[in-house]
Scaffold this motif. Structure first.
Motif, PDB file in Angstrom:
ATOM      1  N   ILE A   8      10.623  48.780  57.067  1.00 22.13           N
ATOM      2  CA  ILE A   8      11.737  50.006  57.111  1.00 22.13           C
ATOM      3  C   ILE A   8      13.095  49.512  57.867  1.00 22.13           C
ATOM      4  O   ILE A   8      12.755  48.673  58.582  1.00 22.13           O
ATOM      5  N   ILE A   9      13.977  50.168  57.394  1.00 21.46           N
ATOM      6  CA  ILE A   9      15.029  50.251  58.135  1.00 21.46           C
ATOM      7  C   ILE A   9      15.782  51.542  58.515  1.00 21.46           C
ATOM      8  O   ILE A   9      15.272  52.337  57.637  1.00 21.46           O
ATOM      9  N   GLY A  10      16.419  51.612  59.391  1.00 23.93           N
ATOM     10  CA  GLY A  10      16.952  53.205  59.711  1.00 23.93           C
ATOM     11  C   GLY A  10      18.199  53.364  60.516  1.00 23.93           C
ATOM     12  O   GLY A  10      18.306  52.246  61.417  1.00 23.93           O
ATOM     13  N   ASP A  11      18.548  54.490  60.662  1.00 25.73           N
ATOM     14  CA  ASP A  11      19.943  54.752  61.428  1.00 25.73           C
ATOM     15  C   ASP A  11      19.625  55.843  62.300  1.00 25.73           C
ATOM     16  O   ASP A  11      20.731  56.595  62.842  1.00 25.73           O
ATOM     17  N   LEU A  12      18.203  56.326  62.599  1.00 24.31           N
ATOM     18  CA  LEU A  12      18.050  57.475  63.488  1.00 24.31           C
ATOM     19  C   LEU A  12      18.639  58.809  62.658  1.00 24.31           C
ATOM     20  O   LEU A  12      18.428  59.858  63.344  1.00 24.31           O
ATOM     21  N   ASN A  92      24.260  55.241  65.335  1.00 24.86           N
ATOM     22  CA  ASN A  92      25.325  55.955  66.009  1.00 24.86           C
ATOM     23  C   ASN A  92      26.759  56.002  65.209  1.00 24.86           C
ATOM     24  O   ASN A  92      27.495  55.934  65.843  1.00 24.86           O
ATOM     25  N   ARG A  93      26.624  56.389  63.952  1.00 27.46           N
ATOM     26  CA  ARG A  93      27.795  56.771  63.269  1.00 27.46           C
ATOM     27  C   ARG A  93      27.573  58.022  62.378  1.00 27.46           C
ATOM     28  O   ARG A  93      26.400  58.594  62.488  1.00 27.46           O
ATOM     29  N   LYS A  94      28.722  58.695  62.011  1.00 30.24           N
ATOM     30  CA  LYS A  94      28.524  59.756  61.357  1.00 30.24           C
ATOM     31  C   LYS A  94      28.493  59.411  59.838  1.00 30.24           C
ATOM     32  O   LYS A  94      28.448  60.502  58.957  1.00 30.24           O
ATOM     33  N   ARG A  95      28.287  58.376  59.228  1.00 26.55           N
ATOM     34  CA  ARG A  95      27.943  57.866  58.045  1.00 26.55           C
ATOM     35  C   ARG A  95      26.634  57.346  57.755  1.00 26.55           C
ATOM     36  O   ARG A  95      26.135  56.836  58.686  1.00 26.55           O
ATOM     37  N   ARG A  96      26.149  57.461  56.585  1.00 26.30           N
ATOM     38  CA  ARG A  96      25.115  56.765  56.266  1.00 26.30           C
ATOM     39  C   ARG A  96      25.424  55.606  55.314  1.00 26.30           C
ATOM     40  O   ARG A  96      25.929  55.689  54.189  1.00 26.30           O
ATOM     41  N   ASP A  97      24.876  54.243  55.970  1.00 24.94           N
ATOM     42  CA  ASP A  97      25.060  53.191  55.126  1.00 24.94           C
ATOM     43  C   ASP A  97      23.918  52.359  55.249  1.00 24.94           C
ATOM     44  O   ASP A  97      23.211  52.159  56.232  1.00 24.94           O
ATOM     45  N   VAL A  98      23.731  51.601  54.221  1.00 22.15           N
ATOM     46  CA  VAL A  98      22.573  50.466  53.943  1.00 22.15           C
ATOM     47  C   VAL A  98      23.448  49.372  53.689  1.00 22.15           C
ATOM     48  O   VAL A  98      24.302  49.126  52.896  1.00 22.15           O
ATOM     49  N   VAL A  99      23.238  48.152  54.705  1.00 20.73           N
ATOM     50  CA  VAL A  99      23.920  47.038  54.752  1.00 20.73           C
ATOM     51  C   VAL A  99      22.972  45.813  54.132  1.00 20.73           C
ATOM     52  O   VAL A  99      21.982  45.686  54.765  1.00 20.73           O
ATOM     53  N   ARG A 100      23.347  44.949  52.886  1.00 21.50           N
ATOM     54  CA  ARG A 100      22.731  43.880  52.998  1.00 21.50           C
ATOM     55  C   ARG A 100      23.603  42.692  52.822  1.00 21.50           C
ATOM     56  O   ARG A 100      24.312  42.766  52.144  1.00 21.50           O
ATOM     57  N   LEU A 189      33.118  49.445  55.110  1.00 21.70           N
ATOM     58  CA  LEU A 189      32.689  49.264  56.424  1.00 21.70           C
ATOM     59  C   LEU A 189      32.525  47.278  56.501  1.00 21.70           C
ATOM     60  O   LEU A 189      32.507  46.814  55.564  1.00 21.70           O
ATOM     61  N   ASN A 190      32.955  47.091  57.666  1.00 14.00           N
ATOM     62  CA  ASN A 190      32.839  45.764  57.941  1.00 14.00           C
ATOM     63  C   ASN A 190      31.504  45.394  58.352  1.00 14.00           C
ATOM     64  O   ASN A 190      30.921  45.711  59.507  1.00 14.00           O
ATOM     65  N   ALA A 191      30.954  44.639  57.187  1.00 15.71           N
ATOM     66  CA  ALA A 191      29.476  44.115  57.392  1.00 15.71           C
ATOM     67  C   ALA A 191      29.180  43.452  58.705  1.00 15.71           C
ATOM     68  O   ALA A 191      28.022  43.609  59.656  1.00 15.71           O
ATOM     69  N   ALA A 192      29.786  42.269  58.925  1.00  9.25           N
ATOM     70  CA  ALA A 192      29.408  41.406  60.089  1.00  9.25           C
ATOM     71  C   ALA A 192      29.717  42.387  61.443  1.00  9.25           C
ATOM     72  O   ALA A 192      28.684  42.126  62.311  1.00  9.25           O
ATOM     73  N   GLU A 193      30.710  42.938  61.799  1.00  5.32           N
ATOM     74  CA  GLU A 193      30.884  43.732  62.728  1.00  5.32           C
ATOM     75  C   GLU A 193      29.723  44.950  62.970  1.00  5.32           C
ATOM     76  O   GLU A 193      29.187  45.161  64.062  1.00  5.32           O
ATOM     77  N   ALA A 194      29.217  45.678  61.660  1.00  5.25           N
ATOM     78  CA  ALA A 194      28.197  46.414  61.831  1.00  5.25           C
ATOM     79  C   ALA A 194      27.096  46.005  62.312  1.00  5.25           C
ATOM     80  O   ALA A 194      26.214  46.389  63.046  1.00  5.25           O
ATOM     81  N   LEU A 195      26.703  44.618  61.643  1.00  2.00           N
ATOM     82  CA  LEU A 195      25.658  43.811  62.285  1.00  2.00           C
ATOM     83  C   LEU A 195      25.461  43.536  63.670  1.00  2.00           C
ATOM     84  O   LEU A 195      24.509  43.553  64.392  1.00  2.00           O
ATOM     85  N   ALA A 196      26.664  43.245  64.380  1.00  2.00           N
ATOM     86  CA  ALA A 196      26.600  42.692  65.730  1.00  2.00           C
ATOM     87  C   ALA A 196      26.234  44.050  66.669  1.00  2.00           C
ATOM     88  O   ALA A 196      25.628  43.917  67.548  1.00  2.00           O
ATOM     89  N   GLU A 197      27.236  45.170  66.215  1.00  2.00           N
ATOM     90  CA  GLU A 197      26.893  46.550  66.775  1.00  2.00           C
ATOM     91  C   GLU A 197      25.455  47.170  66.708  1.00  2.00           C
ATOM     92  O   GLU A 197      24.777  47.696  67.454  1.00  2.00           O
TER      93      GLU A 197
END
Length: 598
Positions: A8-12, A92-100, A189-197
């Motif tokens: 699983i992956i998730g964003d709460l 911790n975002r107001k949006r729902r994203d799945v990043v691959r 969305l900037n995928a690299a920045e989102a990964l680090a965050e």
């Protein structure tokens, strides 16, 4: 794929299931009224799926979470090279994203992406358009998804497809974003920045864990899983991320677990508090008070993630179900059942909250007094019990014991914390209940407490009697009950809830289900309380070995087929795993303690 082939992956806010072969199943629309804010169905493209994988044969798959995070990495080894697929959901975002993010590791690999979007549980094919910045949008009714990628895409068989090659060191990102169809798609969305965050978020959260015992890695993974099943805005924790995964392959025991069960409250609070997560425990206890608000006679055993009460059960007849296990259900009719034990679980959870410093305000205690008075007036009524039977109501022994717990914790609130209440009347009722349970629930010939008054069947829920302090673990009636369950309700050392009968007379359903993992952890707890700690640790090690390669557990396990069964990941299983680890750890590094000390 088998149930244990999923991570699983998730964003709460929502959860997606990631398969070993590079697939993702995601029920993305936040329809909290129907519980669909978490991952939904497994079964194939007819439900919608998103796969990124090598086009050539895969020789080896290696996957793991990045340290103590919910970022999942999968490596696919082919004859021409190796690629790494990193999957996550930003928090911790107001949006729902799945990043691959796909990265070449060695050689060169030809890759294929296939995105099949279906709304309304597979019934609606969306309207798809190309986006100017690359990728596509897909909308139908209230829902829309935007796929952003630099890789060219095209339509094929009502799916979106991309083909590309990756050499060592090359990367491509794919971001799928849900948004209401009447709004403009969120900015890319900037995928690299989102990964680090995302990595920072999980590293900081995991760093708060205070558990230092011998099972640190295993406990941490289960705590992260519980956190992933949390709906952050309210603090509610759903029982599992899926619906209708069968408890018996090809059978009808297929339920929707994307809701919050009150009885999980005690176990969940205990897990979080024992590991130092006071914020989660406080949020969960506050959710519990809000959900339970109203007349005690109208208390439900489960609610939606935001506290919704209307959870109608519907069968989706157009879906074949996981491995042809029908029916596929959304909603859960058990929400309307009368389950006496839930009142005890509510009072036990709130008493535990007081013990760890989460104070009850005047309004909270007012509600709790009403709960205790309701139980004092209604504890003699039959109910559907902890297992939510679809058969006749009975006087279940476990239900009566948990009713006793409701009175006991109310009394302790007065005696230990100085709260006001009808102490003498509650004590009299508690004593009357205890005598009744010992007389009616214990079978002298069987030398065991039985499933219901007048019956002679065993039930694994009776393992809770010493764990909630109804009787000491060393009481000969408890010892003989534990031994009887270990002898008659186990298969390959794992515990069944009860023996399902061909007649269906106990639960109103056809026979057949796997062993129940939470009950197996309860047996380990009981063995530990009896001083048989080596047996407890052996069983605990056996249970840990049943987790998949990512440390995840479903609800049940089939010892014959050696596979997990039921909805996944199951919060109850992970909660009980954490609690058993805590109990066994105290033997190793500190003084003994157990829930009966309450």
């Amino acid at each position: 794929m088998k149930i244990e082939d999923y991570g699983i992956i998730g964003d709460l806010h929502t959860v997606a299931l990631v398969g070993r072969t590079g697939s993702i199943d995601w029920m993305c629309a936040p329809r909290f009224d129907s519980g669909a804010c978490f991952a939904a169905l497994l079964g194939g493209p007819e439900n919608g799926a998103w796969c990124i994988a090598p086009e050539a044969a895969v020789l080896e798959i290696r996957r793991s979470y990045v340290e103590d995070t919910l970022i999942l990495e999968s490596e696919f080894v082919t004859a021409t090279g190796t690629v790494r697929l990193t999957d996550f959901m930003p928090t911790n975002r107001k949006r729902r994203d799945v990043v691959r993010i796909v990265e070449g590791v060695a050689g060169e690999v030809a890759m294929k992406m296939n995105l099949t979007i279906r709304y309304d549980y597979g019934q609606t094919v969306p309207w798809v358009q190309h986006l100017d910045e690359g990728g596509v949008s897909a909308m139908a009714g209230p829902n829309a998804l935007a796929l952003r990628t630099a890789v060219p895409t095209y339509g094929e068989d009502l799916s979106t497809v991309a083909r590309f090659k990756l050499a060592a060191g090359e990367k491509e990102a794919f971001v799928l974003t849900w948004y209401p169809s009447h709004e403009t798609a969120p900015v890319a969305l900037n995928a690299a920045e989102a990964l680090a965050e995302t990595r920072r978020f999980w590293a900081e959260w995991s760093g708060l864990c205070t558990y230092r015992g011998p099972w640190k890695k295993e406990v941490m993974r289960s705590l992260i899983t519980l956190k992933a099943l949390t709906y952050a805005p309210t603090g509610g924790i759903v029982a599992a991320a899926t619906t209708s995964l069968p408890e018996f392959i090809g059978g009808v025991r297929n339920w929707d677990y994307r809701y919050c069960w009150l009885r999980d409250a005690t176990f969940t609070l205990y897990s979080f508090m024992s590991a130092g997560y006071t914020d989660e425990a406080k949020a969960w206890s506050e959710w519990l008070l809000r959900a339970a608000g109203g007349h005690p006679g109208k208390l439900q055993i489960m609610y939606g993630a935001a506290g919704e009460r209307m959870l109608p059960e519907i069968e989706l007849k157009h879906l074949a179900g996981y491995e042809n296990s029908r029916p596929v259900r959304i909603g859960n009719a058990a929400a309307a059942q009368f389950q006496l034990d839930v009142y005890g679980e509510v009072m036990d959870a709130l008493h535990l909250a007081r013990l760890v410093g989460i104070k009850s305000d005047e309004e909270s205690w007012h509600l709790q007094r009403h709960v205790v008075n309701f139980v004092a007036a209604n504890w003699r009524e039959p109910d559907e019990g902890i297992w939510e039977i679809r058969g006749p109501r009975r006087h279940f022994t476990h239900s009566k014991v948990m009713a006793w717990v409701a009175l006991d914790r109310g009394i302790k609130a007065i005696e230990q914390f100085g709260l006001d209440g009808d102490l003498e009347r509650w004590k009299a009722v508690r004593a009357e209940m205890h005598d009744d349970i010992c007389q009616q629930g214990y079978h002298p010939r069987r030398k065991a407490f039985t499933q219901y008054y007048g019956g002679d069947e065993l039930d694994a829920s009776l393992l809770m009697l010493p764990l909630v302090g109804f009787l000491p673990a060393t009481d000969e009636r408890i010892v003989s009950t534990i031994d009887a369950i270990a002898l008659e309700l186990t298969e390959n050392g794992l515990v069944k809830r009860y023996l399902t009968l061909p007649s269906g007379e106990v639960d109103g359903l056809p026979p057949g289900e796997g062993t129940f993992l939470p009950c197996s952890f309860w047996l380990a707890d009981c063995l530990h309380l009896l001083g048989r700690t080596q047996e407890a640790e052996k069983l605990f090690a056996h249970l840990l070995a049943l987790r998949n390669d990512l440390g995840l557990l479903a609800e049940e396990y089939d010892p014959q087929a050696a596979r997990q069964l039921g909805n996944v990941p199951q919060a109850f299983s992970h909660v009980c795993m954490v609690n058993t680890a805590m109990n066994l750890t105290r033997r190793v590094i500190g003084p003994a303690d157990d829930r009966s000390t309450r």
